[in-house]
Design an enzyme around this catalytic site. Structure first.
Site, PDB file in Angstrom:
ATOM      1  N   GLU A 188       0.812  -1.225   0.000  1.00  0.00           N
ATOM      2  CA  GLU A 188       0.000   0.000   0.000  1.00  0.00           C
ATOM      3  C   GLU A 188       0.837   1.262   0.000  1.00  0.00           C
ATOM      4  O   GLU A 188       0.919   1.983   1.008  1.00  0.00           O
ATOM      5  CB  GLU A 188      -0.994  -0.005   1.169  1.00  0.00           C
ATOM      6  CG  GLU A 188      -2.046  -1.082   1.040  1.00  0.00           C
ATOM      7  CD  GLU A 188      -3.304  -0.831   1.866  1.00  0.00           C
ATOM      8  OE1 GLU A 188      -3.354   0.160   2.602  1.00  0.00           O
ATOM      9  OE2 GLU A 188      -4.238  -1.650   1.750  1.00  0.00           O
ATOM     10  N   GLU A 389      -4.926  -8.459  -0.334  1.00  0.00           N
ATOM     11  CA  GLU A 389      -5.756  -8.185   0.845  1.00  0.00           C
ATOM     12  C   GLU A 389      -7.199  -7.976   0.425  1.00  0.00           C
ATOM     13  O   GLU A 389      -7.468  -7.380  -0.633  1.00  0.00           O
ATOM     14  CB  GLU A 389      -5.308  -6.909   1.582  1.00  0.00           C
ATOM     15  CG  GLU A 389      -4.076  -7.084   2.411  1.00  0.00           C
ATOM     16  CD  GLU A 389      -3.666  -5.824   3.157  1.00  0.00           C
ATOM     17  OE1 GLU A 389      -4.541  -4.997   3.497  1.00  0.00           O
ATOM     18  OE2 GLU A 389      -2.459  -5.668   3.397  1.00  0.00           O
TER      19      GLU A 389
HETATM   20  C1  BG6 Z   1      -3.521  -2.901   5.160  1.00  0.00           C
HETATM   21  C2  BG6 Z   1      -3.314  -2.600   6.564  1.00  0.00           C
HETATM   22  O1  BG6 Z   1      -2.410  -2.958   4.369  1.00  0.00           O
HETATM   23  O2  BG6 Z   1      -4.580  -2.117   4.653  1.00  0.00           O
HETATM   24  C3  BG6 Z   1      -4.562  -2.962   7.291  1.00  0.00           C
HETATM   25  O3  BG6 Z   1      -2.158  -3.126   7.107  1.00  0.00           O
HETATM   26  C4  BG6 Z   1      -5.710  -2.139   6.772  1.00  0.00           C
HETATM   27  O4  BG6 Z   1      -4.417  -2.878   8.648  1.00  0.00           O
HETATM   28  C5  BG6 Z   1      -5.807  -2.206   5.290  1.00  0.00           C
HETATM   29  O5  BG6 Z   1      -6.924  -2.418   7.381  1.00  0.00           O
HETATM   30  C6  BG6 Z   1      -6.786  -1.131   4.835  1.00  0.00           C
HETATM   31  O6  BG6 Z   1      -6.558  -0.652   3.575  1.00  0.00           O
HETATM   32  P1  BG6 Z   1      -6.921   0.826   3.133  1.00  0.00           P
HETATM   33  O7  BG6 Z   1      -7.199   0.661   1.691  1.00  0.00           O
HETATM   34  O8  BG6 Z   1      -8.101   1.263   3.929  1.00  0.00           O
HETATM   35  O9  BG6 Z   1      -5.740   1.660   3.418  1.00  0.00           O
END
Ligand code: BG6
Length: 483
Positions: A188, A389
């Site tokens: 991310e 994820e």
């Molecule tokens: C993950 C985090 O990579 O992204 C999580 O480690 C989180 O803890 C998730 O809930 C949420 O993604 P976004 O798209 O809301 O940033």
């Protein structure tokens, strides 16, 4: 000893029965059924065995930064309980585990001399996984930058951090590559850059936004922020090259990015094309530049004087060939419709009554699980895609009978996996799915408040209890299908 989740006679019978004859919603053979976590969110042991401090250690230790002043000091204690956790994964039918490696465990000072005890933890974890028949997938950066690099270079503000990242990535691939064959460089990009270096505006119910910041907790103006973005993708490209140079010949490498997915509001070719245009532009700073080796004209034009400084050589590095694309898919960023005007699409606002999961940002729209991988294939020709994820937070509690009935998560899973199966049945090359998360864990600035796990964790006793969704996951994994 870990017990297999038990849901009473009826469910146990159902789980031992043969797959229903009507099962046609199968995934391709060899499809990975995975669960995911990240080092800072589950490991604990924040200062053990020579580990260096990370920016998240420092951030969480600063009062007022995290809800309830929670920290990842102990978290799930996965560092000491990894064998129990691997056994639980096995009992859930998982065939793959996506974990992240804590950079400051390996290089306490960010670079220089490695810490053998840090590497040894991952070596033991990998052995445990392999002996349980679970394939290890390692993420190299899930946001816990060595504090030393923050102090020395301002973190990702400097290209020096991108170089240090490659050094570390090559070292890890060289050491673990005999047993780990899949590496994700960075998790991310957008979230860690935008929340850590500017503060992220998160839409809340009722149209308000809240301003959330993550580590390192600095607030840069747009120009500097774009440079941070550029250094993150540069770090990814340099790491890919280092893994190829120092890892095993059969290492497979990609990223794990939460794209901003544009979903067509109506399934006609015009809407589908508009959504593709939107997804390409909305991800110009991360996915698009990594997969095309150029910043789009619209991105550069819009950034104007704030555009990042870059060279052609850097762009080539950033677009180093990959073995797969990893995408985190939680929700659509927007619905779109076609438009005759530039940029070729119009955003359709989410209705105020649009269904949501527990988190206020989490629009429930499972069709994104079809469109996101399909667009990664159609826009960029990906030949292998992993859903790195997908999951949701829920208001889970242990009932008086000792079980956790997360019916909303089961609904979410069923909806998302039906859509993913729709994609694979049409030939979209998705090779595996990782549920976020294996267990409830430390949810960054939200502390232990948001439960994302298939396994419930009591954070006082650290007792683990598989939820109803773990049972659902196990059946899907066992049948390799949405049953
Ligand atoms: C993950 C985090 O990579 O992204 C999580 O480690 C989180 O803890 C998730 O809930 C949420 O993604 P976004 O798209 O809301 O940033």
């Amino acid at each position: 000893m870990v017990s297999v989740p038990s849901w009473g006679a009826t469910e146990v019978n159902a789980s031992t029965a043969a797959a229903p004859a009507s099962v046609s919603r199968r995934f391709p053979e060899g499809f990975y059924w995975g669960v995911a976590t990240a080092a800072y969110q589950v490991e604990g042991a924040w200062n053990e065995d020579g580990k260096g401090e990370s920016i998240w250690d420092r951030f969480a230790h600063t009062p007022g930064k995290i809800k309830n002043n929670d920290t990842g000091d102990v978290a799930n204690d996965h560092y000491h309980r990894y064998a129990e956790d691997v056994a639980l994964m096995k009992s859930m039918g998982a065939t793959a585990y996506r974990f992240s490696i804590s950079w400051p465990r390996i290089f306490p000072d960010g670079s220089g001399t490695p810490n053998p005890a840090g590497l040894d933890f991952y070596s033991r974890l990998v052995d445990e996984l392999r002996s349980a028949g679970i394939e290890p997938f390692a993420t190299l950066y899930h946001w816990d930058l060595p504090l030393a690099l923050q102090d020395r270079y301002g973190g990702w503000r400097s290209a020096e951090t991108a170089k240090a990242f490659a050094e570390y990535a090559g070292y890890v691939a060289g050491r673990l590559g005999d047993r780990v064959k899949h590496f994700f460089t960075i998790n991310e990009f957008r979230t860690f850059v935008e929340s850590g270096y500017q503060g992220l505006d998160v839409p809340m119910a009722g149209g308000q936004t809240i301003h959330l910041g993550g580590a390192p907790g600095v607030e840069f103006p747009d120009g500097e922020l774009n440079q941070v973005r550029h250094h993150a993708v540069l770090g990814h490209g340099l790491a890919v090259q280092a893994i190829r140079a120092r890892g095993p010949a059969d290492a497979k490498v990609g990223f794990a990015e939460n794209g901003r997915w544009a979903v067509p509001a109506v399934d006609t070719p015009e809407y589908v094309a508009a959504a593709e245009t939107a997804t390409r532009e909305l991800n110009a700073d991360f996915l698009t530049v990594m997969l095309e080796g150029r910043y789009t004209d619209a991105y550069l034009e819009q950034a104007g004087a704030d555009a990042p400084a870059f060279t052609d050589d850097e762009l080539k590095t950033i677009a180093s060939p990959l073995d797969f694309a990893g995408i985190n898919v939680y929700r659509p960023h927007v619905y779109v419709q076609p438009s005759g005007e530039p940029p070729g699409y119009r955003v359709v606002p989410f209705n105020a009554s649009h269904p949501k999961m527990q988190a206020s940002w989490h629009i429930f729209a499972p069709e994104v699980m079809y469109w996101a991988p399909r667009q990664v294939q159609s826009l960029w020709g990906a030949q292998s895609i992993f859903i790195t994820e997908n999951g949701c937070a829920a208001a889970d509690v242990v009932s008086s009978d000792g079980k956790v009935y997360d019916s909303d998560r089961v609904m979410f899973l069923r909806g998302c996996l039906e859509q993913l199966q729709r994609a694979t049945s049409e030939g979209v090359p998705v090779d595996g799915y990782f549920h976020w998360s294996s267990q409830d864990n430390f949810e960054w600035v939200n502390g232990f408040g948001d439960r994302f796990g298939l396994i419930y964790v009591n954070f006082d006793t650290l007792e683990r209890t598989p939820k109803l969704s773990a049972q659902w996951f196990r059946e899907a994994a066992r049948h390799n299908a949405v049953v």
